[in-house]
Design a protein around this motif. Structure first.
Motif, PDB file in Angstrom:
ATOM      1  N   GLU A  22      32.102  49.675  36.441  1.00 20.07           N
ATOM      2  CA  GLU A  22      33.530  49.435  36.245  1.00 20.07           C
ATOM      3  C   GLU A  22      33.894  47.988  36.526  1.00 20.07           C
ATOM      4  O   GLU A  22      34.732  47.400  35.825  1.00 20.07           O
ATOM      5  N   ALA A  23      33.275  47.407  37.562  1.00 16.58           N
ATOM      6  CA  ALA A  23      33.532  45.997  37.866  1.00 16.58           C
ATOM      7  C   ALA A  23      33.076  45.104  36.721  1.00 16.58           C
ATOM      8  O   ALA A  23      33.767  44.143  36.347  1.00 16.58           O
ATOM      9  N   ALA A  24      31.901  45.429  36.150  1.00 15.97           N
ATOM     10  CA  ALA A  24      31.399  44.647  35.017  1.00 15.97           C
ATOM     11  C   ALA A  24      32.322  44.802  33.817  1.00 15.97           C
ATOM     12  O   ALA A  24      32.616  43.825  33.104  1.00 15.97           O
ATOM     13  N   TRP A  25      32.801  46.012  33.567  1.00 16.05           N
ATOM     14  CA  TRP A  25      33.723  46.257  32.456  1.00 16.05           C
ATOM     15  C   TRP A  25      35.038  45.495  32.674  1.00 16.05           C
ATOM     16  O   TRP A  25      35.582  44.920  31.721  1.00 16.05           O
ATOM     17  N   PHE A  26      35.532  45.486  33.904  1.00 14.34           N
ATOM     18  CA  PHE A  26      36.761  44.760  34.214  1.00 14.34           C
ATOM     19  C   PHE A  26      36.590  43.268  33.931  1.00 14.34           C
ATOM     20  O   PHE A  26      37.446  42.652  33.286  1.00 14.34           O
ATOM     21  N   ARG A  27      35.482  42.705  34.400  1.00 10.83           N
ATOM     22  CA  ARG A  27      35.255  41.278  34.190  1.00 10.83           C
ATOM     23  C   ARG A  27      35.166  40.935  32.706  1.00 10.83           C
ATOM     24  O   ARG A  27      35.642  39.889  32.268  1.00 10.83           O
ATOM     25  N   TYR A  28      34.571  41.839  31.928  1.00 14.57           N
ATOM     26  CA  TYR A  28      34.405  41.538  30.503  1.00 14.57           C
ATOM     27  C   TYR A  28      35.669  41.779  29.699  1.00 14.57           C
ATOM     28  O   TYR A  28      36.034  40.963  28.843  1.00 14.57           O
ATOM     29  N   SER A  29      36.344  42.891  29.957  1.00 18.02           N
ATOM     30  CA  SER A  29      37.385  43.335  29.024  1.00 18.02           C
ATOM     31  C   SER A  29      38.812  43.067  29.473  1.00 18.02           C
ATOM     32  O   SER A  29      39.739  43.274  28.679  1.00 18.02           O
ATOM     33  N   ALA A  30      39.012  42.614  30.709  1.00 16.76           N
ATOM     34  CA  ALA A  30      40.380  42.507  31.248  1.00 16.76           C
ATOM     35  C   ALA A  30      41.292  41.667  30.368  1.00 16.76           C
ATOM     36  O   ALA A  30      42.472  41.988  30.198  1.00 16.76           O
ATOM     37  N   GLY A  31      40.748  40.599  29.787  1.00 20.73           N
ATOM     38  CA  GLY A  31      41.595  39.711  28.982  1.00 20.73           C
ATOM     39  C   GLY A  31      41.410  39.839  27.485  1.00 20.73           C
ATOM     40  O   GLY A  31      41.931  39.009  26.727  1.00 20.73           O
TER      41      GLY A  31
END
Length: 300
Positions: A22-31
Motif C-alpha cells: 500500500e505504501a508503494a502504491w501510495f508513492r506511485y499513484s497519489a498524484g
C-alpha cells in the motif's frame, strides 16, 4: 488520484499503518489521475504483445531442432519475414483500434466501479475476482466465437484470424478490427459484474493476453504450469481448432474446455486424440503421421 496529501493522512483514513504494498502504491499513484492509471493498460498490452511471444519465436527461428519435439505442427515452418509481417499487422491494429479503444473506455471503467484507492485488495480477493473474470469471459467468448464460425461471420470477419492454420504466439491478437472490438466486450463484462481494484484489472488484462499467446504458441511444452489448471485447454486444444480451420465446429472456448464439453463441440478433437493414441499404440511415430502436421484427421 488518491484523496490524501500525505501518507499520514492515508493511514489515518485506514485506521492503521499501510502495508508495504500500500505504501508503494501510495508513492506511485497519489498524484496520478485515475484515467492515466487506466491508460497504463496501453503500455502493458504493447509490452505483452511484443515480448511474451518472443522467446518461443526466437527458439523456433534459431533452434528449430531443439523445440521440434514439442511443436504441434512440425512440418509447418514460418520464415522470419512471416513472423515480422504478423507482428507488424498486430501493431497496426493495436495503434489504430486497441489503443484508441483504451483511451475512450475510461468512463465505462469508472461507471462500473473499478477504483484506485486504498486499501489494496487481499491476494484471496484478487484471485476470486480473476477467476470470475476468466469464467465470464470464457463463456461469452465461446458463443461469440461460435457465431463467428457461421458463414457470414467467418467470411467477413473471422477468416483473418484463421490465416494462421498453424498459429504462433504473435498471432494471438492477429484479427480483423471488428473481431478485436467484438471479442473485447467479454473482457469487460467480468470486471463490470465483480468490480475491483485497478491493479486487479491490470493483472486481468495481462494474464488474459498471456494466456492467449500461450494457447496460440504452436507448442505443447510438458513443463508448462498451465497443465496443472483444471479444465484448461492449452495450446494443443486450440491448435486443433486452427488446423481444422474454416469448417471447424470444435474447440471454440478461449480458455477452459467445459463449454465445448457441455455443448458437444469437442467431439472432433476427442476423436482426433483417440485416433492419435491408437496410431501411437500401433507403433507409428511422428514421421508416420497421416498428414505430417501432428494430426491424423480433419474431422469434427
Amino acid at each position: 488520484m488518491l484523496p490524501y496529501a500525505t501518507a499520514a493522512e492515508a493511514e489515518a483514513a485506514l485506521g492503521r499503518a499501510m502495508t508495504a504494498a500500500e505504501a508503494a502504491w501510495f508513492r506511485y499513484s497519489a498524484g496520478i489521475p485515475d484515467y492515466v492509471l487506466f491508460w497504463h493498460n496501453i503500455l502493458f498490452l504493447f509490452v505483452v504483445f511484443t515480448l511474451a511471444p518472443l522467446p518461443v519465436a526466437l527458439l523456433e527461428l534459431r533452434a528449430p531442432a531443439a523445440v521440434e519435439p514439442y511443436k504441434l505442427q512440425p512440418r509447418v515452418r514460418l520464415s522470419r519475414a512471416e513472423f515480422v509481417r504478423c507482428y507488424r499487422d498486430v501493431m497496426r491494429i493495436f495503434f489504430l483500434v486497441i489503443g484508441p479503444l483504451q483511451l475512450v473506455s475510461y468512463p465505462t471503467i469508472k461507471m462500473v466501479g473499478i477504483h484506485t484507492g486504498l486499501p489494496l485488495p487481499s491476494l484471496g480477493e484478487m484471485a476470486v475476482q480473476l477467476l470470475v473474470y476468466f469464467l465470464v469471459e470464457d463463456y461469452l467468448n465461446y458463443w461469440i466465437h461460435r457465431l463467428l464460425h457461421g458463414e457470414w461471420g467467418y467470411e467477413k470477419i473471422h477468416r483473418v484470424h484463421h490465416e494462421f492454420t498453424a498459429p504462433i504466439g504473435f498471432a494471438a491478437p492477429y484479427a480483423h478490427w471488428a473481431e478485436v472490438l467484438i471479442l473485447g466486450i467479454p473482457s469487460f463484462v467480468g470486471p463490470a459484474i465483480a468490480p475491483g481494484h485497478m491493479i486487479t484489472f491490470w493483472l486481468w488484462i495481462v494474464l488474459r493476453q498471456m494466456e492467449a499467446i500461450e494457447t496460440h504458441s504452436g507448442f505443447d511444452f510438458p513443463f508448462s504450469l498451465t497443465k496443472y489448471i483444471p479444465f484448461y485447454g492449452g495450446a494443443d486444444y486450440h491448435d486443433y481448432h486452427h488446423y481444422v480451420g474454416r469448417q471447424s465446429q470444435s474447440n471454440f472456448a478461449s480458455v477452459f474446455t467445459y463449454c465445448d464439453y457441455l455443448y458437444g463441440t469437442d467431439k472432433g478433437y476427442r476423436f482426433h486424440k483417440a485416433y492419435q493414441a491408437k496410431m501411437k499404440a500401433l507403433g507409428q511415430n511422428d514421421g508416420d503421421k497421416a498428414d505430417g502436421n501432428g494430426y491424423y484427421e480433419k474431422m469434427d
